[in-house]
Write an enzyme that holds these catalytic residues in place. Structure first.
Site, PDB file in Angstrom:
ATOM      1  N   GLU A  36      -8.530   0.680  -3.356  1.00 15.52           N
ATOM      2  CA  GLU A  36      -9.388   0.636  -1.984  1.00 15.52           C
ATOM      3  C   GLU A  36     -10.264   1.720  -2.025  1.00 15.52           C
ATOM      4  OE1 GLU A  36      -7.711   0.995   1.798  1.00 15.52           O
ATOM      5  OE2 GLU A  36      -6.187  -0.632   1.279  1.00 15.52           O
ATOM      6  N   HIS A  61      -5.552   3.636  -1.778  1.00 10.13           N
ATOM      7  CA  HIS A  61      -6.957   4.024  -1.483  1.00 10.13           C
ATOM      8  C   HIS A  61      -7.229   5.451  -1.968  1.00 10.13           C
ATOM      9  CE1 HIS A  61      -9.749   4.447   2.642  1.00 10.13           C
ATOM     10  NE2 HIS A  61     -10.319   4.558   1.164  1.00 10.13           N
ATOM     11  N   ASN A 106       0.999  -1.120  -0.289  1.00 10.91           N
ATOM     12  CA  ASN A 106       0.136   0.077   0.163  1.00 10.91           C
ATOM     13  C   ASN A 106       0.787   1.129  -0.005  1.00 10.91           C
ATOM     14  OD1 ASN A 106      -1.385   2.196   1.101  1.00 10.91           O
ATOM     15  ND2 ASN A 106      -3.160   0.930   1.427  1.00 10.91           N
ATOM     16  N   THR A 124      -8.403   3.607   7.954  1.00 14.08           N
ATOM     17  CA  THR A 124      -9.667   2.681   7.974  1.00 14.08           C
ATOM     18  C   THR A 124      -9.584   2.003   9.298  1.00 14.08           C
ATOM     19  OG1 THR A 124      -9.097   2.220   5.736  1.00 14.08           O
ATOM     20  CG2 THR A 124     -10.845   1.166   6.828  1.00 14.08           C
ATOM     21  N   HIS A 126      -4.026  -4.770   7.473  1.00 10.07           N
ATOM     22  CA  HIS A 126      -4.038  -3.460   8.665  1.00 10.07           C
ATOM     23  C   HIS A 126      -3.401  -3.814   9.837  1.00 10.07           C
ATOM     24  CE1 HIS A 126      -5.678  -0.018  10.143  1.00 10.07           C
ATOM     25  NE2 HIS A 126      -6.165   0.265   9.090  1.00 10.07           N
ATOM     26  N   GLY A 127      -2.388  -2.850   9.752  1.00  7.07           N
ATOM     27  CA  GLY A 127      -1.517  -3.218  11.003  1.00  7.07           C
ATOM     28  C   GLY A 127      -0.367  -4.276  11.075  1.00  7.07           C
ATOM     29  N   GLU A 138     -11.233  -9.306   2.446  1.00  8.82           N
ATOM     30  CA  GLU A 138      -9.785  -8.950   3.017  1.00  8.82           C
ATOM     31  C   GLU A 138     -10.220  -8.829   4.355  1.00  8.82           C
ATOM     32  OE1 GLU A 138      -7.764  -5.603   1.678  1.00  8.82           O
ATOM     33  OE2 GLU A 138      -6.812  -5.502   3.686  1.00  8.82           O
ATOM     34  N   ARG A 155      -9.350   8.196  -1.571  1.00 16.92           N
ATOM     35  CA  ARG A 155     -10.350   8.534  -0.276  1.00 16.92           C
ATOM     36  C   ARG A 155     -11.315  10.024  -1.107  1.00 16.92           C
ATOM     37  NH1 ARG A 155     -10.335   8.077   5.014  1.00 16.92           N
ATOM     38  NH2 ARG A 155      -9.295   6.488   5.678  1.00 16.92           N
ATOM     39  N   ASP A 207      -0.239   4.525  -0.198  1.00 16.14           N
ATOM     40  CA  ASP A 207      -0.571   5.850   0.468  1.00 16.14           C
ATOM     41  C   ASP A 207       0.187   6.446   1.170  1.00 16.14           C
ATOM     42  OD1 ASP A 207      -3.038   4.474  -0.702  1.00 16.14           O
ATOM     43  OD2 ASP A 207      -3.870   4.493   1.308  1.00 16.14           O
ATOM     44  N   HIS A 208       1.195   6.165   2.132  1.00 17.75           N
ATOM     45  CA  HIS A 208       1.906   6.831   2.791  1.00 17.75           C
ATOM     46  C   HIS A 208       2.744   7.590   2.166  1.00 17.75           C
ATOM     47  CE1 HIS A 208      -0.105   5.725   6.521  1.00 17.75           C
ATOM     48  NE2 HIS A 208       0.151   4.645   6.398  1.00 17.75           N
ATOM     49  N   ARG A 215       3.736  18.716   1.615  1.00 18.71           N
ATOM     50  CA  ARG A 215       4.324  20.178   1.057  1.00 18.71           C
ATOM     51  C   ARG A 215       3.464  20.500  -0.147  1.00 18.71           C
ATOM     52  NH1 ARG A 215       9.296  22.113   2.762  1.00 18.71           N
ATOM     53  NH2 ARG A 215       9.139  21.607   4.935  1.00 18.71           N
ATOM     54  N   GLY A 229       0.926  -1.433   4.290  1.00 20.98           N
ATOM     55  CA  GLY A 229       1.504  -0.044   3.917  1.00 20.98           C
ATOM     56  C   GLY A 229       2.409   0.428   4.996  1.00 20.98           C
ATOM     57  N   HIS A 230       1.848   0.955   6.193  1.00 24.83           N
ATOM     58  CA  HIS A 230       2.562   1.849   7.056  1.00 24.83           C
ATOM     59  C   HIS A 230       3.991   1.309   7.364  1.00 24.83           C
ATOM     60  CE1 HIS A 230       3.560   3.746  11.048  1.00 24.83           C
ATOM     61  NE2 HIS A 230       2.774   4.702  10.261  1.00 24.83           N
ATOM     62  N   ARG A 236      -7.022  12.832   0.464  1.00 25.63           N
ATOM     63  CA  ARG A 236      -5.975  13.473   1.450  1.00 25.63           C
ATOM     64  C   ARG A 236      -4.510  12.772   1.098  1.00 25.63           C
ATOM     65  NH1 ARG A 236      -7.464   9.881   7.038  1.00 25.63           N
ATOM     66  NH2 ARG A 236      -9.259  10.948   6.801  1.00 25.63           N
TER      67      ARG A 236
HETATM   68  N1  PXP Z   1      -6.065  -2.883   3.852  1.00 30.19           N
HETATM   69  C1  PXP Z   1      -6.955  -2.011   4.139  1.00 30.19           C
HETATM   70  C2  PXP Z   1      -8.383  -2.386   3.862  1.00 30.19           C
HETATM   71  C3  PXP Z   1      -6.488  -0.729   4.765  1.00 30.19           C
HETATM   72  O1  PXP Z   1      -7.576   0.321   4.804  1.00 30.19           O
HETATM   73  C4  PXP Z   1      -5.392  -0.617   5.100  1.00 30.19           C
HETATM   74  C5  PXP Z   1      -4.888   1.141   5.277  1.00 30.19           C
HETATM   75  O2  PXP Z   1      -4.639   2.105   4.289  1.00 30.19           O
HETATM   76  C6  PXP Z   1      -4.417  -1.476   4.765  1.00 30.19           C
HETATM   77  C7  PXP Z   1      -4.625  -2.687   4.470  1.00 30.19           C
HETATM   78  C8  PXP Z   1      -2.914  -1.344   5.206  1.00 30.19           C
HETATM   79  O3  PXP Z   1      -2.759  -0.977   6.459  1.00 30.19           O
HETATM   80  P1  PXP Z   1      -1.338  -0.675   7.059  1.00 30.19           P
HETATM   81  O4  PXP Z   1      -0.928   0.515   6.496  1.00 30.19           O
HETATM   82  O5  PXP Z   1      -1.615  -0.627   8.646  1.00 30.19           O
HETATM   83  O6  PXP Z   1      -0.580  -1.659   6.699  1.00 30.19           O
END
Ligand code: PXP
Length: 249
Positions: free
Chosen positions: A69, A42, A6, A100, A190-191, A150, A44, A8-9, A17, A212-213, A48
């Site tokens: 997403e 994602h 992912n 999320t 997630h996480g 998922e 959104r 997004d970050h 910026r 992602g994170h 953002r």
């Molecule tokens: N899956 C979904 C549906 C999510 O919303 C996210 C966060 O954007 C992730 C996976 C990835 O989560 P993480 O950034 O905590 O790895």
């Protein structure tokens, strides 16, 4: 088990910026070079991080698989129907949330989700529903013709004790087995991070993880290519049980 990254970050840092750097599209390509088998972003409603230009360029240039997403809102559904991602993952979305926060309320939103799935299927786009591992939700996902679920791994990732983590893990394992028995594909995310991925990688019913994170955070120190490779290596090792040392003679 496939690794979906992912990105997004990367876009979040760009938006800090409001310029062009770092570009999430470049991140997607580096992640693919390093072994990612899917790129997840994602789009959104408040834009953002990922924006419309990113999704368009990602669609044109991602060589593995693009997983979009999104919330099941009219504006984003029309963009997705136009872009045609390889997979759409429907998630709940709240403006105030940092990320999320939970799986979909599939019972309360059954009709909306079912209609969205039908619209995507008309364009041959498979649909995944982001769900907490609850039997009733998984059976309903099957009933409304989702292709994948998922499994939301946030509760497992946030567990504060070993006991709590193993209870959450058991729910994920059970949910994955139930989904497979109904012929649903199973992703998870997630996480997830380098420390908690091991038992997840051993659940053979899970086809793909979306991370992602943790990976983008490690990339700040090691570079993105290395951060992706480190996770890809762990997935291979753990899913093959390679980390279990051979008994001594
Ligand atoms: N899956 C979904 C549906 C999510 O919303 C996210 C966060 O954007 C992730 C996976 C990835 O989560 P993480 O950034 O905590 O790895």
């Amino acid at each position: 088990m496939r690794l979906g990254i992912n990105i997004d970050h990367v876009a979040t840092i760009r938006e800090a910026r409001g310029g062009l750097e770092p570009d999430p599209v470049t991140a997607a390509h580096i992640a693919e070079f390093a072994g990612a088998e899917a790129i997840v972003c994602h789009l959104r409603e408040d834009r953002r991080h990922i924006n419309d230009r990113d999704v368009r360029l990602l669609r044109e240039t991602v060589k593995t698989k693009l997983d979009l997403e999104m919330a099941a809102t009219e504006e984003i559904i029309s963009i997705a129907l136009d872009i045609i991602p390889d997979l759409v993952t429907l998630v709940p979305e709240k403006r105030q949330e940092l990320t999320t926060e939970s799986g979909l309320d599939i019972i309360g939103n059954r009709k909306t989700l079912q209609t969205a799935i039908q619209r995507f299927h008309k364009k041959d786009i498979p649909v995944s529903l982001f769900l907490d591992p609850v039997d009733e939700y998984i059976r309903l996902a099957h009933e409304i013709d989702a292709d994948f679920i998922e499994i939301h791994t946030g509760e497992y990732a946030n567990a504060r004790t070993i006991q709590e983590a193993s209870e959450q893990l058991e729910k994920i394992r059970h949910g994955a087995e139930l989904a497979r028995s109904l012929d649903l594909g199973v992703n998870a995310g997630h996480g997830l991070n380098y420390a908690n991925i091991k038992p997840i990688a051993r659940i053979t019913e899970i086809e793909e993880v979306s991370i992602g994170h943790a990976i983008i955070s490690r990339a700040v120190f090691t570079g993105l290519e290395r951060a992706v490779r480190d996770m890809a290596d762990l997935l291979i090792r753990y899913s093959n049980n390679d980390d279990i040392s051979a008994p001594e003679d």
